[in-house]
Design a protein around this motif. Structure first.
Motif, PDB file in Angstrom:
ATOM      1  N   GLY A 201     -48.658  27.244 -24.955  1.00 48.67           N
ATOM      2  CA  GLY A 201     -49.620  28.183 -24.386  1.00 48.67           C
ATOM      3  C   GLY A 201     -49.261  29.641 -24.622  1.00 48.67           C
ATOM      4  O   GLY A 201     -48.084  30.011 -24.589  1.00 48.67           O
ATOM      5  N   ILE A 202     -50.274  30.461 -24.868  1.00 46.78           N
ATOM      6  CA  ILE A 202     -50.067  31.907 -25.043  1.00 46.78           C
ATOM      7  C   ILE A 202     -51.027  32.661 -24.130  1.00 46.78           C
ATOM      8  O   ILE A 202     -52.237  32.463 -24.175  1.00 46.78           O
ATOM      9  N   LEU A 203     -50.448  33.519 -23.272  1.00 42.79           N
ATOM     10  CA  LEU A 203     -51.254  34.373 -22.402  1.00 42.79           C
ATOM     11  C   LEU A 203     -51.501  35.700 -23.106  1.00 42.79           C
ATOM     12  O   LEU A 203     -50.578  36.261 -23.707  1.00 42.79           O
ATOM     13  N   VAL A 204     -52.729  36.169 -23.049  1.00 43.13           N
ATOM     14  CA  VAL A 204     -53.097  37.410 -23.731  1.00 43.13           C
ATOM     15  C   VAL A 204     -53.494  38.461 -22.691  1.00 43.13           C
ATOM     16  O   VAL A 204     -54.397  38.226 -21.889  1.00 43.13           O
ATOM     17  N   ALA A 205     -52.806  39.596 -22.704  1.00 43.18           N
ATOM     18  CA  ALA A 205     -53.143  40.710 -21.807  1.00 43.18           C
ATOM     19  C   ALA A 205     -53.929  41.739 -22.618  1.00 43.18           C
ATOM     20  O   ALA A 205     -53.410  42.317 -23.569  1.00 43.18           O
ATOM     21  N   PRO A 206     -55.220  41.919 -22.271  1.00 46.48           N
ATOM     22  CA  PRO A 206     -56.085  42.778 -23.073  1.00 46.48           C
ATOM     23  C   PRO A 206     -55.745  44.257 -22.964  1.00 46.48           C
ATOM     24  O   PRO A 206     -54.972  44.694 -22.113  1.00 46.48           O
ATOM     25  N   GLU A 207     -56.397  45.043 -23.856  1.00 51.62           N
ATOM     26  CA  GLU A 207     -56.400  46.494 -23.731  1.00 51.62           C
ATOM     27  C   GLU A 207     -57.095  46.873 -22.426  1.00 51.62           C
ATOM     28  O   GLU A 207     -57.656  46.025 -21.734  1.00 51.62           O
ATOM     29  N   TRP A 208     -57.101  48.161 -22.129  1.00 52.05           N
ATOM     30  CA  TRP A 208     -57.628  48.622 -20.832  1.00 52.05           C
ATOM     31  C   TRP A 208     -59.120  48.395 -20.655  1.00 52.05           C
ATOM     32  O   TRP A 208     -59.666  48.610 -19.580  1.00 52.05           O
ATOM     33  N   TRP A 209     -59.822  47.905 -21.686  1.00 55.65           N
ATOM     34  CA  TRP A 209     -61.267  47.662 -21.572  1.00 55.65           C
ATOM     35  C   TRP A 209     -61.582  46.411 -20.734  1.00 55.65           C
ATOM     36  O   TRP A 209     -62.720  46.197 -20.334  1.00 55.65           O
ATOM     37  N   GLY A 210     -60.585  45.547 -20.509  1.00 57.31           N
ATOM     38  CA  GLY A 210     -60.834  44.269 -19.837  1.00 57.31           C
ATOM     39  C   GLY A 210     -61.055  43.149 -20.850  1.00 57.31           C
ATOM     40  O   GLY A 210     -60.793  43.317 -22.045  1.00 57.31           O
ATOM     41  N   VAL A 211     -61.556  41.998 -20.374  1.00 57.99           N
ATOM     42  CA  VAL A 211     -61.712  40.828 -21.255  1.00 57.99           C
ATOM     43  C   VAL A 211     -63.020  40.964 -22.041  1.00 57.99           C
ATOM     44  O   VAL A 211     -64.017  40.284 -21.783  1.00 57.99           O
ATOM     45  N   VAL A 212     -62.989  41.872 -23.030  1.00 61.83           N
ATOM     46  CA  VAL A 212     -64.152  42.126 -23.893  1.00 61.83           C
ATOM     47  C   VAL A 212     -64.042  41.230 -25.136  1.00 61.83           C
ATOM     48  O   VAL A 212     -63.233  40.308 -25.185  1.00 61.83           O
ATOM     49  N   ASP A 213     -64.863  41.511 -26.162  1.00 61.84           N
ATOM     50  CA  ASP A 213     -64.914  40.622 -27.334  1.00 61.84           C
ATOM     51  C   ASP A 213     -63.577  40.496 -28.053  1.00 61.84           C
ATOM     52  O   ASP A 213     -63.228  39.412 -28.527  1.00 61.84           O
ATOM     53  N   HIS A 214     -62.826  41.604 -28.152  1.00 56.60           N
ATOM     54  CA  HIS A 214     -61.570  41.558 -28.926  1.00 56.60           C
ATOM     55  C   HIS A 214     -60.568  40.547 -28.361  1.00 56.60           C
ATOM     56  O   HIS A 214     -60.115  39.662 -29.092  1.00 56.60           O
ATOM     57  N   PRO A 215     -60.211  40.598 -27.067  1.00 56.30           N
ATOM     58  CA  PRO A 215     -59.279  39.579 -26.569  1.00 56.30           C
ATOM     59  C   PRO A 215     -59.872  38.169 -26.595  1.00 56.30           C
ATOM     60  O   PRO A 215     -59.134  37.199 -26.793  1.00 56.30           O
ATOM     61  N   LYS A 216     -61.196  38.049 -26.444  1.00 56.33           N
ATOM     62  CA  LYS A 216     -61.810  36.717 -26.554  1.00 56.33           C
ATOM     63  C   LYS A 216     -61.613  36.164 -27.965  1.00 56.33           C
ATOM     64  O   LYS A 216     -61.284  34.989 -28.148  1.00 56.33           O
ATOM     65  N   SER A 217     -61.819  37.019 -28.977  1.00 54.83           N
ATOM     66  CA  SER A 217     -61.632  36.544 -30.349  1.00 54.83           C
ATOM     67  C   SER A 217     -60.158  36.228 -30.613  1.00 54.83           C
ATOM     68  O   SER A 217     -59.845  35.290 -31.352  1.00 54.83           O
ATOM     69  N   VAL A 218     -59.248  36.976 -29.982  1.00 53.78           N
ATOM     70  CA  VAL A 218     -57.810  36.685 -30.128  1.00 53.78           C
ATOM     71  C   VAL A 218     -57.489  35.280 -29.614  1.00 53.78           C
ATOM     72  O   VAL A 218     -56.815  34.505 -30.297  1.00 53.78           O
ATOM     73  N   VAL A 219     -57.981  34.926 -28.417  1.00 58.20           N
ATOM     74  CA  VAL A 219     -57.645  33.596 -27.890  1.00 58.20           C
ATOM     75  C   VAL A 219     -58.303  32.502 -28.722  1.00 58.20           C
ATOM     76  O   VAL A 219     -57.727  31.427 -28.908  1.00 58.20           O
ATOM     77  N   GLU A 220     -59.493  32.776 -29.256  1.00 63.62           N
ATOM     78  CA  GLU A 220     -60.135  31.780 -30.122  1.00 63.62           C
ATOM     79  C   GLU A 220     -59.333  31.584 -31.410  1.00 63.62           C
ATOM     80  O   GLU A 220     -59.136  30.446 -31.870  1.00 63.62           O
ATOM     81  N   ARG A 221     -58.847  32.679 -31.996  1.00 60.96           N
ATOM     82  CA  ARG A 221     -58.025  32.571 -33.215  1.00 60.96           C
ATOM     83  C   ARG A 221     -56.702  31.851 -32.923  1.00 60.96           C
ATOM     84  O   ARG A 221     -56.209  31.092 -33.756  1.00 60.96           O
ATOM     85  N   LEU A 222     -56.148  32.095 -31.744  1.00 66.26           N
ATOM     86  CA  LEU A 222     -54.916  31.385 -31.372  1.00 66.26           C
ATOM     87  C   LEU A 222     -55.173  29.888 -31.227  1.00 66.26           C
ATOM     88  O   LEU A 222     -54.356  29.058 -31.657  1.00 66.26           O
ATOM     89  N   ALA A 223     -56.315  29.530 -30.631  1.00 64.16           N
ATOM     90  CA  ALA A 223     -56.657  28.116 -30.487  1.00 64.16           C
ATOM     91  C   ALA A 223     -56.848  27.471 -31.863  1.00 64.16           C
ATOM     92  O   ALA A 223     -56.417  26.337 -32.103  1.00 64.16           O
ATOM     93  N   GLU A 224     -57.474  28.214 -32.785  1.00 64.36           N
ATOM     94  CA  GLU A 224     -57.639  27.703 -34.152  1.00 64.36           C
ATOM     95  C   GLU A 224     -56.288  27.506 -34.828  1.00 64.36           C
ATOM     96  O   GLU A 224     -56.142  26.643 -35.694  1.00 64.36           O
ATOM     97  N   ALA A 225     -55.293  28.290 -34.409  1.00 66.92           N
ATOM     98  CA  ALA A 225     -53.934  28.156 -34.959  1.00 66.92           C
ATOM     99  C   ALA A 225     -53.122  27.082 -34.229  1.00 66.92           C
ATOM    100  O   ALA A 225     -51.949  26.874 -34.531  1.00 66.92           O
ATOM    101  N   GLY A 226     -53.735  26.421 -33.232  1.00 64.14           N
ATOM    102  CA  GLY A 226     -53.069  25.297 -32.579  1.00 64.14           C
ATOM    103  C   GLY A 226     -52.509  25.562 -31.190  1.00 64.14           C
ATOM    104  O   GLY A 226     -51.856  24.707 -30.602  1.00 64.14           O
ATOM    105  N   TYR A 227     -52.775  26.760 -30.648  1.00 65.07           N
ATOM    106  CA  TYR A 227     -52.251  27.107 -29.322  1.00 65.07           C
ATOM    107  C   TYR A 227     -53.346  27.032 -28.255  1.00 65.07           C
ATOM    108  O   TYR A 227     -54.523  27.267 -28.542  1.00 65.07           O
ATOM    109  N   ALA A 228     -52.938  26.719 -27.045  1.00 63.34           N
ATOM    110  CA  ALA A 228     -53.800  26.982 -25.891  1.00 63.34           C
ATOM    111  C   ALA A 228     -53.614  28.463 -25.561  1.00 63.34           C
ATOM    112  O   ALA A 228     -52.501  28.972 -25.605  1.00 63.34           O
ATOM    113  N   ALA A 229     -54.705  29.160 -25.262  1.00 66.59           N
ATOM    114  CA  ALA A 229     -54.577  30.605 -25.032  1.00 66.59           C
ATOM    115  C   ALA A 229     -55.543  31.049 -23.945  1.00 66.59           C
ATOM    116  O   ALA A 229     -56.591  30.435 -23.743  1.00 66.59           O
TER     117      ALA A 229
END
Length: 245
Positions: A36-64
């Motif tokens: 598992g990988i926890l992602v702490a976003p930039e100061w904007w909150g859980v916007v598109d960028h951190p969402k795409s990060v967790v999706e890319r991590l899942a595609e790489a085989g991680y829970a995120a």
């Protein structure tokens, strides 16, 4: 790899809902849990960028999971609002860390997440968040920051068990090279294993494709750098692969 996404809702003791965004590889299960990988976003909150990060991590085989540290799923594109929310949570860093611990516990309790194999990634303000999680002794094996703020809630000590990877832009006007040198000294004193990669022609926010648009709207010194974003992402994946079995 196909993935599944869901909201992970954690409720604080005073009833605030933290609405985090999680993604898993489709084949993760209680028989075969994913690191598992926890992602702490930039100061904007859980916007598109951190969402795409967790999706890319899942595609790489991680829970995120992208952590909603503000609560109630608050997000913004306005720097003044983002700064106000950030200052509010930084004014009570014990609360901020208890929210992170709550999300970490709820995330690692998922049957398809290997709670013994956790890492964390932080962007900008989120870089401080994940470094502080390690400074607090949370069970993280690996922490990576991208254009992260290295300011410490309290300096690293023997409780800091994670290995660290820092991706920093040489042209970052918000986090100085002096601040990075300060982080090195802090981590050296606590005998932490770390790597610091400095990317040329990279400003604050260099991994976020929306950085230039946000910079223009808010008159802040941000900039996307595709080459640095790609290289730092690949380095982070190698780093996680080496440290999360």
């Amino acid at each position: 790899m196909s993935i599944k996404t869901f909201e992970l809702i954690s409720t604080t003791e005073n009833g605030v809902e933290l609405i985090s965004y999680a993604a898993l590889p489709e084949d993760a299960s209680d028989e075969k849990p994913a690191a598992g990988i926890l992602v702490a976003p930039e100061w904007w909150g859980v916007v598109d960028h951190p969402k795409s990060v967790v999706e890319r991590l899942a595609e790489a085989g991680y829970a995120a999971v992208a952590m909603d540290v503000y609560g109630e799923g608050k997000l913004t594109t306005d720097a003044a609002m983002a700064n106000m929310w950030m200052e509010q949570v930084l004014a009570d860093q014990d609360m901020l860390m208890s929210r992170c611990r709550l999300i970490l516990n709820d995330f690692s309790d998922q049957l398809s997440v290997d709670g013994d194999n956790l890492g964390a990634i932080g962007y900008c303000f989120g870089g401080k968040v994940v470094l502080d999680m390690a400074r607090e002794g949370m069970p993280l094996k690996a922490v990576a920051t991208f254009h992260g703020n290295p300011g410490a809630k309290q300096p690293a000590d023997k409780n800091f068990a994670a290995k660290v990877l820092v991706a920093h832009g040489r042209d970052d006007s918000m986090v100085s090279m002096d601040a990075i040198e300060g982080l090195k000294s802090e981590l050296d004193a606590a005998d932490v294993d770390y790597t610091i990669d400095v990317y040329d022609n990279a400003k604050h926010g260099f991994t976020n494709p929306q950085a230039d648009e946000r910079a223009a709207k808010n008159e802040v010194d941000l900039g996307y750098n595709e080459a640095a974003a790609k290289q730092s992402w690949e380095n982070m994946l190698e780093f996680m692969k080496a440290n999360l079995a």
